[in-house]
Design a protein around this motif. Structure first.
Motif, PDB file in Angstrom:
ATOM      1  N   SER A   1       0.826  -1.206   0.000  1.00  0.00           N
ATOM      2  CA  SER A   1       0.000   0.000   0.000  1.00  0.00           C
ATOM      3  C   SER A   1       0.863   1.260   0.000  1.00  0.00           C
ATOM      4  N   ILE A   2       1.938   1.240   0.795  1.00  0.00           N
ATOM      5  CA  ILE A   2       2.861   2.389   0.828  1.00  0.00           C
ATOM      6  C   ILE A   2       3.515   2.563  -0.541  1.00  0.00           C
ATOM      7  N   GLN A   3       3.878   1.461  -1.161  1.00  0.00           N
ATOM      8  CA  GLN A   3       4.479   1.528  -2.499  1.00  0.00           C
ATOM      9  C   GLN A   3       3.504   2.159  -3.499  1.00  0.00           C
ATOM     10  N   LEU A   4       2.245   1.801  -3.431  1.00  0.00           N
ATOM     11  CA  LEU A   4       1.238   2.406  -4.313  1.00  0.00           C
ATOM     12  C   LEU A   4       1.107   3.903  -4.066  1.00  0.00           C
TER      13      LEU A   4
ATOM     14  N   GLU B   1       4.517   9.865  -7.431  1.00  0.00           N
ATOM     15  CA  GLU B   1       5.595  10.057  -8.394  1.00  0.00           C
ATOM     16  C   GLU B   1       5.081  10.113  -9.834  1.00  0.00           C
ATOM     17  N   LYS B   2       4.227   9.181 -10.207  1.00  0.00           N
ATOM     18  CA  LYS B   2       3.814   9.056 -11.605  1.00  0.00           C
ATOM     19  C   LYS B   2       2.593   9.879 -11.976  1.00  0.00           C
ATOM     20  N   HIS B   3       1.716  10.121 -10.998  1.00  0.00           N
ATOM     21  CA  HIS B   3       0.447  10.793 -11.309  1.00  0.00           C
ATOM     22  C   HIS B   3       0.241  12.071 -10.507  1.00  0.00           C
ATOM     23  N   GLN B   4       1.269  12.472  -9.747  1.00  0.00           N
ATOM     24  CA  GLN B   4       1.200  13.656  -8.900  1.00  0.00           C
ATOM     25  C   GLN B   4      -0.038  13.631  -8.001  1.00  0.00           C
ATOM     26  N   LYS B   5      -0.443  12.443  -7.602  1.00  0.00           N
ATOM     27  CA  LYS B   5      -1.597  12.275  -6.728  1.00  0.00           C
ATOM     28  C   LYS B   5      -1.109  12.281  -5.284  1.00  0.00           C
ATOM     29  N   LEU B   6      -1.523  13.304  -4.537  1.00  0.00           N
ATOM     30  CA  LEU B   6      -1.127  13.394  -3.136  1.00  0.00           C
ATOM     31  C   LEU B   6      -1.933  12.397  -2.312  1.00  0.00           C
ATOM     32  N   PRO B   7      -1.272  11.751  -1.374  1.00  0.00           N
ATOM     33  CA  PRO B   7      -1.960  10.736  -0.574  1.00  0.00           C
ATOM     34  C   PRO B   7      -2.813  11.358   0.523  1.00  0.00           C
ATOM     35  N   ASP B   8      -3.753  10.579   1.002  1.00  0.00           N
ATOM     36  CA  ASP B   8      -4.525  10.957   2.177  1.00  0.00           C
ATOM     37  C   ASP B   8      -3.616  10.802   3.394  1.00  0.00           C
ATOM     38  N   VAL B   9      -3.509  11.827   4.193  1.00  0.00           N
ATOM     39  CA  VAL B   9      -2.582  11.828   5.331  1.00  0.00           C
ATOM     40  C   VAL B   9      -2.939  10.746   6.344  1.00  0.00           C
ATOM     41  N   LEU B  10      -4.215  10.509   6.555  1.00  0.00           N
ATOM     42  CA  LEU B  10      -4.616   9.473   7.506  1.00  0.00           C
ATOM     43  C   LEU B  10      -4.219   8.081   7.015  1.00  0.00           C
ATOM     44  N   THR B  11      -4.307   7.843   5.724  1.00  0.00           N
ATOM     45  CA  THR B  11      -3.895   6.564   5.158  1.00  0.00           C
ATOM     46  C   THR B  11      -2.392   6.379   5.300  1.00  0.00           C
ATOM     47  N   VAL B  12      -1.636   7.430   5.004  1.00  0.00           N
ATOM     48  CA  VAL B  12      -0.179   7.374   5.166  1.00  0.00           C
ATOM     49  C   VAL B  12       0.164   7.055   6.619  1.00  0.00           C
ATOM     50  N   ASP B  13      -0.474   7.754   7.530  1.00  0.00           N
ATOM     51  CA  ASP B  13      -0.231   7.550   8.957  1.00  0.00           C
ATOM     52  C   ASP B  13      -0.511   6.100   9.359  1.00  0.00           C
ATOM     53  N   GLU B  14      -1.626   5.567   8.905  1.00  0.00           N
ATOM     54  CA  GLU B  14      -2.011   4.198   9.246  1.00  0.00           C
ATOM     55  C   GLU B  14      -1.045   3.176   8.658  1.00  0.00           C
ATOM     56  N   LYS B  15      -0.738   3.295   7.380  1.00  0.00           N
ATOM     57  CA  LYS B  15       0.093   2.290   6.711  1.00  0.00           C
ATOM     58  C   LYS B  15       1.530   2.314   7.219  1.00  0.00           C
ATOM     59  N   ILE B  16       2.086   3.500   7.381  1.00  0.00           N
ATOM     60  CA  ILE B  16       3.450   3.623   7.917  1.00  0.00           C
ATOM     61  C   ILE B  16       3.486   3.065   9.340  1.00  0.00           C
ATOM     62  N   GLY B  17       2.511   3.430  10.142  1.00  0.00           N
ATOM     63  CA  GLY B  17       2.453   2.945  11.517  1.00  0.00           C
ATOM     64  C   GLY B  17       2.348   1.436  11.591  1.00  0.00           C
ATOM     65  N   ASP B  18       1.478   0.855  10.767  1.00  0.00           N
ATOM     66  CA  ASP B  18       1.329  -0.604  10.785  1.00  0.00           C
ATOM     67  C   ASP B  18       2.622  -1.298  10.357  1.00  0.00           C
ATOM     68  N   ALA B  19       3.287  -0.771   9.337  1.00  0.00           N
ATOM     69  CA  ALA B  19       4.547  -1.374   8.881  1.00  0.00           C
ATOM     70  C   ALA B  19       5.601  -1.310   9.987  1.00  0.00           C
ATOM     71  N   ILE B  20       5.704  -0.184  10.653  1.00  0.00           N
ATOM     72  CA  ILE B  20       6.661  -0.039  11.757  1.00  0.00           C
ATOM     73  C   ILE B  20       6.327  -1.021  12.878  1.00  0.00           C
ATOM     74  N   ASN B  21       5.052  -1.137  13.206  1.00  0.00           N
ATOM     75  CA  ASN B  21       4.652  -2.041  14.281  1.00  0.00           C
ATOM     76  C   ASN B  21       4.990  -3.489  13.948  1.00  0.00           C
ATOM     77  N   TYR B  22       4.776  -3.898  12.698  1.00  0.00           N
ATOM     78  CA  TYR B  22       5.146  -5.262  12.311  1.00  0.00           C
ATOM     79  C   TYR B  22       6.656  -5.471  12.406  1.00  0.00           C
ATOM     80  N   LEU B  23       7.434  -4.463  12.046  1.00  0.00           N
ATOM     81  CA  LEU B  23       8.890  -4.579  12.183  1.00  0.00           C
ATOM     82  C   LEU B  23       9.292  -4.726  13.647  1.00  0.00           C
ATOM     83  N   ILE B  24       8.630  -3.999  14.525  1.00  0.00           N
ATOM     84  CA  ILE B  24       8.924  -4.116  15.960  1.00  0.00           C
ATOM     85  C   ILE B  24       8.559  -5.509  16.457  1.00  0.00           C
TER      86      ILE B  24
END
Length: 135
Positions: A65-68, A74-97
């Motif tokens: 999801s983060i890659q998308l 990068e390719k479509h200049q589509k800015l992400p939803d900040v809440l989605t970024v927050d959720e996905k980054i947080g979940d990835a970090i938590n799984y790494l922990i």
């Protein structure tokens, strides 16, 4: 973004979110005896044989999801939803922990098996803390 803004708005907030999320999820998915029990049960239902592989697979969906998000920006200049970024980054970090905890527990168990009197609890982590660097 200044260094102060980065520390305050990204780093400090992320650390608090990690603590809150891991505690809440632990109460939901695990038990007091084994914080990794959900991943161990997951081996019975997944194509993976280890809890680490189950955790990795669950993390991959967040990384995908983060890659998308990155590709769309990068390719479509589509800015992400900040809440989605927050959720996905947080979940990835938590799984790494969680993976870090599983891997360190494996090391501790292996060293305890070699010499049960030498490595107990945090003593194991203290003695092994930087061994991976010197190899």
């Amino acid at each position: 973004m200044t260094q102060f803004e980065f520390k305050k708005n990204i780093v400090d907030q992320r650390i608090e979110k990690i603590k809150t999320s891991l505690v809440a999820k632990n109460e939901e998915y695990a038990n007091a005896i084994n914080v990794f029990s959900a991943f161990e049960r997951g081996t019975e239902m997944s194509l993976h044989n280890t809890r680490e592989a189950v955790a990795w697979e669950l993390m991959v969906k967040h990384l995908s999801s983060i890659q998308l998000i990155v590709n769309n920006q990068e390719k479509h200049q589509k800015l992400p939803d900040v809440l989605t970024v927050d959720e996905k980054i947080g979940d990835a970090i938590n799984y790494l922990i969680l993976l870090e905890g599983m891997l360190k527990e494996n090391v501790e168990k292996a060293h305890r098996a070699q010499d049960p009197t030498k490595y107990t609890g945090t003593q194991c982590y203290d003695k092994l803390k930087y061994n991976y660097i010197s190899r």
